[in-house]
Design a protein around this motif. Structure first.
Motif, mmCIF file in Angstrom:
data_model
loop_
_atom_site.group_PDB
_atom_site.id
_atom_site.type_symbol
_atom_site.label_atom_id
_atom_site.label_comp_id
_atom_site.label_asym_id
_atom_site.label_seq_id
_atom_site.Cartn_x
_atom_site.Cartn_y
_atom_site.Cartn_z
ATOM 1 N N TYR A 127 10.942 30.565 31.324
ATOM 2 C CA TYR A 127 11.667 32.769 31.416
ATOM 3 C C TYR A 127 12.209 33.104 30.529
ATOM 4 C CZ TYR A 127 9.180 32.369 36.654
ATOM 5 O OH TYR A 127 8.181 32.458 37.200
ATOM 6 N N ILE A 128 12.215 34.492 30.298
ATOM 7 C CA ILE A 128 13.444 35.638 29.782
ATOM 8 C C ILE A 128 13.839 35.997 30.598
ATOM 9 C CG2 ILE A 128 13.522 37.242 28.316
ATOM 10 C CD1 ILE A 128 10.289 36.987 27.776
ATOM 11 N N GLN A 139 24.902 39.997 30.992
ATOM 12 C CA GLN A 139 26.052 40.625 30.443
ATOM 13 C C GLN A 139 26.978 40.160 30.608
ATOM 14 O OE1 GLN A 139 26.955 44.013 33.355
ATOM 15 N NE2 GLN A 139 27.155 45.027 31.801
ATOM 16 N N GLN A 140 28.429 40.340 29.729
ATOM 17 C CA GLN A 140 29.813 39.782 29.993
ATOM 18 C C GLN A 140 30.484 40.517 29.083
ATOM 19 O OE1 GLN A 140 30.632 35.906 27.072
ATOM 20 N NE2 GLN A 140 32.168 35.635 28.671
ATOM 21 N N PHE A 141 31.313 40.644 30.384
ATOM 22 C CA PHE A 141 32.094 41.847 29.693
ATOM 23 C C PHE A 141 33.497 40.816 29.924
ATOM 24 C CE2 PHE A 141 30.426 46.027 31.042
ATOM 25 C CZ PHE A 141 30.145 45.186 32.494
ATOM 26 N N PRO A 142 34.415 41.308 28.771
ATOM 27 C CA PRO A 142 35.824 40.585 28.173
ATOM 28 C C PRO A 142 36.570 40.181 29.339
ATOM 29 C CG PRO A 142 35.593 42.880 26.892
ATOM 30 C CD PRO A 142 34.508 43.553 28.083
ATOM 31 N N SER A 143 36.725 39.208 29.078
ATOM 32 C CA SER A 143 37.838 38.328 29.699
ATOM 33 C C SER A 143 36.893 38.158 30.879
ATOM 34 C CB SER A 143 38.674 39.045 30.164
ATOM 35 O OG SER A 143 39.907 39.409 28.793
ATOM 36 N N GLN A 144 35.713 37.918 30.748
ATOM 37 C CA GLN A 144 35.152 37.552 32.706
ATOM 38 C C GLN A 144 33.510 36.767 32.166
ATOM 39 O OE1 GLN A 144 33.855 41.010 34.955
ATOM 40 N NE2 GLN A 144 35.084 42.835 34.015
ATOM 41 N N GLY A 145 33.210 36.035 33.133
ATOM 42 C CA GLY A 145 32.750 35.179 33.077
ATOM 43 C C GLY A 145 30.913 35.575 32.954
ATOM 44 N N PRO A 146 30.177 35.474 32.174
ATOM 45 C CA PRO A 146 28.283 36.118 31.491
ATOM 46 C C PRO A 146 28.123 36.568 32.979
ATOM 47 C CG PRO A 146 28.799 34.793 30.660
ATOM 48 C CD PRO A 146 29.928 34.360 31.523
ATOM 49 N N ARG A 147 26.974 37.561 33.307
ATOM 50 C CA ARG A 147 26.788 38.307 34.982
ATOM 51 C C ARG A 147 25.282 38.537 34.552
ATOM 52 N NH1 ARG A 147 26.558 43.671 38.144
ATOM 53 N NH2 ARG A 147 27.019 44.008 36.001
ATOM 54 N N PHE A 148 24.530 38.031 35.829
ATOM 55 C CA PHE A 148 22.690 38.091 35.761
ATOM 56 C C PHE A 148 22.737 39.392 35.248
ATOM 57 C CE2 PHE A 148 18.632 36.886 36.651
ATOM 58 C CZ PHE A 148 18.415 36.999 36.674
ATOM 59 N N ILE A 149 21.750 39.474 34.630
ATOM 60 C CA ILE A 149 21.247 40.693 34.579
ATOM 61 C C ILE A 149 19.811 41.173 35.367
ATOM 62 C CG2 ILE A 149 20.693 43.533 33.417
ATOM 63 C CD1 ILE A 149 22.429 42.386 31.563
ATOM 64 N N ILE A 150 18.709 40.390 34.795
ATOM 65 C CA ILE A 150 17.967 40.941 34.709
ATOM 66 C C ILE A 150 16.817 39.305 34.430
ATOM 67 C CG2 ILE A 150 16.910 41.930 33.119
ATOM 68 C CD1 ILE A 150 15.086 43.400 34.106
ATOM 69 N N GLN A 151 15.465 38.827 34.625
ATOM 70 C CA GLN A 151 14.842 38.297 34.566
ATOM 71 C C GLN A 151 13.543 38.457 34.633
ATOM 72 O OE1 GLN A 151 13.839 34.494 36.742
ATOM 73 N NE2 GLN A 151 15.388 33.921 35.499
ATOM 74 N N GLY A 152 12.482 37.874 33.519
ATOM 75 C CA GLY A 152 10.845 38.423 33.821
ATOM 76 C C GLY A 152 10.261 36.864 32.770
ATOM 77 N N TYR A 153 8.920 37.084 33.465
ATOM 78 C CA TYR A 153 8.115 36.287 32.399
ATOM 79 C C TYR A 153 6.620 36.351 32.022
ATOM 80 C CZ TYR A 153 4.702 32.565 32.195
ATOM 81 O OH TYR A 153 4.154 31.416 32.024
#
Lengths: 112, 112
Positions: B32-33, B37-51
């Motif tokens: 899967y793909i 998204q990661q803002f400064p001083s934060q952990g990454p956040r899921f945006i979207i996923q697709g096949y």
């Protein structure tokens, strides 16, 4: 529902000192991960766990140990801190069968 | 695990549509793909996923051609708050071991 939390938020260590970083998740996720992120770089996997009582090495495990005694907690230990371990540490969790990882806010560690 | 290639950085004016392309030539059938998204001083956040084909949610769209060797994250009408690092990940995350390579991502700077 707090999601993934990390303790402490920031810590300064002297070379040779030890410490433990705590990650806690309240989503009943099976899988948990520890990453480190260095300036200008992506995240690198240190250790991970696929369930309570199980742990395994990731990409950069040297100098770290982990334990998953309870499903909701994943501890990262530094037995003898080195300046090369200065970094931001992120914990993440994921549910079995799902693709999305949920990240904590990170712990900034400075080793002098 | 499929290796991904993304532009290091991009600039965009507020209100414009931004397209970030990720190349993953050796993507496997079960992969899967996923974009984070990661803002400064934060952990990454899921945006979207697709096949395959197109996936859209309230945040972004993901376009995947038939050969799946690349994918494009589309952010409609970006604002200053969309300034962040965007990571493209490719893999089969159905199992417990998630040897995820985040890479350095694409640093998007939105300009007023």
């Amino acid at each position: 529902n707090a999601g993934v939390t990390q303790t402490p938020k920031f810590r300064v260590l002297k070379t040779g000192q030890s410490m433990t970083l705590l990650c806690a998740q309240d989503m009943n996720h099976e899988y948990m991960y520890w990453y480190r992120q260095d300036p200008g770089m992506g995240l690198r996997l240190i250790h991970y766990s696929v369930g309570e009582g199980t742990t395994a090495k990731g990409e950069v495990p040297d100098g770290y140990n982990v334990s998953r005694l309870k499903k909701q907690n994943f501890l990262l230990g530094l037995e003898s801190a080195a300046p090369s371990q200065t970094s931001v540490y992120f914990c993440a969790s994921r549910n079995r069968g799902e693709e999305t990882q949920y990240f904590g806010p990170g712990t900034r560690l400075l080793v002098l | 695990l499929a290796k991904t290639t993304q532009p290091i950085s991009m600039d965009s004016y507020e209100g414009q549509e931004v397209n970030i392309t990720c190349s993953h030539n050796n993507i496997a059938t079960n992969d899967y793909i996923t974009w984070y998204q990661q803002f400064p001083s934060q952990g990454p956040r899921f945006i979207i996923q697709g096949y395959k084909t197109k996936v859209t949610n309230e945040v972004a769209s993901l376009f995947i051609p038939a050969d799946r060797k690349s994918s494009t994250l589309s952010l409609p009408r970006v604002s200053l708050s969309d300034t962040a690092v965007y990571y493209c990940l490719v893999g089969d995350f159905s199992g417990g071991y998630q040897k995820v390579t985040f890479g350095t991502g694409t640093k998007l700077q939105v300009i007023p």
